[in-house]
Design an enzyme around this catalytic site. Sequence first.
Site: not given
Length: 719
Positions: A86, A222, A654
Amino acid sequence: MRIIAFFLALGLFIFNNTVQADEGMWIPLYLGDLNEAEMQKLGMRITAEDIFSINQPSLKDAVVIFGGGCTAEIVSDEGLILTNHHCGYGRIQAHSSLEHDYLTDGFWAMNRSEELANPGLTVTLLVRMEDVTGRVLEGVDASMSEHVRDMAIRKNIENIEKDAVGDSHYEASVVAFFHGNQYFLFINEVFRDIRLVGAPPSSIGKFGGDTDNWMWPRHTGDFSVFRIYAGPDNKPADYSSENIPYHPKSKMNISLRGVSEGDFTFVFGYPGRTQQYVPSFAVDMQVNTINPARIAIRSEKLDIYEQAMNKDAVIRIQYAAKQAGLANGWKKWIGENRGILRLNEIENKQSEEAGFLRWTHNSPEGEPYQELFREFKSAYEAYKPLANSAIYLNEAGFGPEIIRFAGSFGDLVDISKDPQGGDKWQEEVSRLEKNTTQFFKNFNADVDRKVFASLLSIYHENILPEDQPAVLIDMASMYQMDFQAFADEIFDRTIFSRESAVSDLLESYSPNRSKKIEKDPVYKLARGFRDHYMKHLREEMQYLDNKIDSLQRLYMAGLMKMSQEGRFYPDANSTLRISYGQVKPYYPADATFYDYFTTLEGIMEKEDPDIFDYAVDDELKELYQRKDYGRFADKDGTMHTCFIATCHTTGGNSGSPVLDADGNLIGLNFDRCWEGTMSDIIYDPERCRNIVLDIRYCLFVIDKLAGAGHLLEEMTFIE
Ligand code: ARG
Ligand code: GLU
């Protein structure tokens, strides 16, 4: 007996308290003093110096800022970095078209020459950091007004940054900590040639999509892979085919051993923003004003986007990144509100504040803080309605893409009308030409027409008429406040809905044509919203922002004074931090237990061809049926996909490396559990968990599914 039992209990309590260190995002420079002992007690087998050293290569040299808002880690001597899918999403999308749909099918460079350049993408490495509080506050004293104080600080910071950079290629920035009670200087090296090496198909990298986003149990692969390129001297350089892979000072070694419950683990990355020390009034405004407005507006917009994306493959690609961004915030705020209400956090803050107030009256040091809450209260009371207006303006007024786009022509109009403007307009025209191509690549007028009708009508209904731009009311009245009719006609009349009309204007532009822009109905609206903000919101909000900032600085100082021996960590501010804790399951709700790891079986259980988010990649299914996991299998024989831990993380974390007790990479941080998203305001060890992609699943996908095993040869494994 009683007394012994009491002391035993107390001892246990203290012991528990010191090893239960889940909360906190700590400054790496102070790790040795504040955290090392506790980290080792929790199981860490390395030293603070191994993590962050001033003098020699350490783990910190392998942690980078990826783009504007994510973290990544260096895993090879050839500049290879891992971050989240992402985080690379916008870039992967930019390289995608219907012919090469890398979002859907994935992308793998099979050799260096196939790696794809990403103009504008940077990777930032920290060279060193230093406490510069003394120099920043030089010449500042308590008698200064906030404004004068601010100017003095700004001037000092400018000088410090200039000195620090000298004639080197480094960049410097001074950042405030503890709400302006401490300042650090960061010296960075910013790399500008970053290439895409690989990304799994979205059915892996975004498995579960927005349905599972912010949730556990999770099965998202991810990750995406990039490479840092440098000039022949190993220093940052603009993109060039002569550039070579960057040779880092340090890289992360990768553990294939997997995790067990209770294992020590830490996250090393760049958390963005938290508000742990704000007063109850701020939490109240967040939960009862800001979040509800944002949630309501985005719900409408998302419905429209999603319906269109489900019907049309082109729109799905065009709107993928926009939709993901909107949905992400929307869902987080819903979780945050629930968490805060469940914990009664407003009431908790109120009683903490009562305690603080008692201290201010009972302690000789408390005096400067006695009026704090009264002032906080009046500042937040004044701020609340403005914040509400600003959210509606930004999310609903500027919600239609076309209004934002038309608004971006404002500078051109101003320059054209400025007698001193000279030929500056030419530069502006070429900037807008580039933007126009970009904009229309991802724009669908029918989708935006619906957004226009819906969001402007929400804006109109929720904001007092006297607080709306007059032009909106004037224009909408011509359609008897029927926003659908309004939208239908305005989209036909404006030039901003058609690429050819905008390009024609720009191609033959000369300053006397600015009237054509000014007469455009969408431009008029954009200008109306902007002017409204400038005239009615900006100044007062800035004034109150400053007021609140200075109160917050005082409150922070007071809190630290009150608990002399207490250990404080600063709110997140997009600087490098360490969070540590344990791999641990949790109870998300009464009688419900969530284990600490997930496996491929879970992906097969979730599979549902009718739900886009739960489509399973065919090759993944085959590998699953053959149980072909190689050395990436867990000792229990299954393929572990994700795990959770108690590390305190937030947006910006992240892609952060998740490390084990020996400082080896065991996963990539990518999310938090929904029940714990209030941790930006209040951390609850019972329910706050960070979600981590198990590094073995990432490697398995690279090796077995993508057939890009050559990348693994660059890495170092601990078996
Ligand atoms: N919630 C994660 C974060 O805040 C992941 C967001 C991307 N995923 C998505 N389905 N929108 O960034
Ligand atoms: N997904 C988040 C990010 O992009 C991390 C999750 C969180 O907010 O903790 O940084």
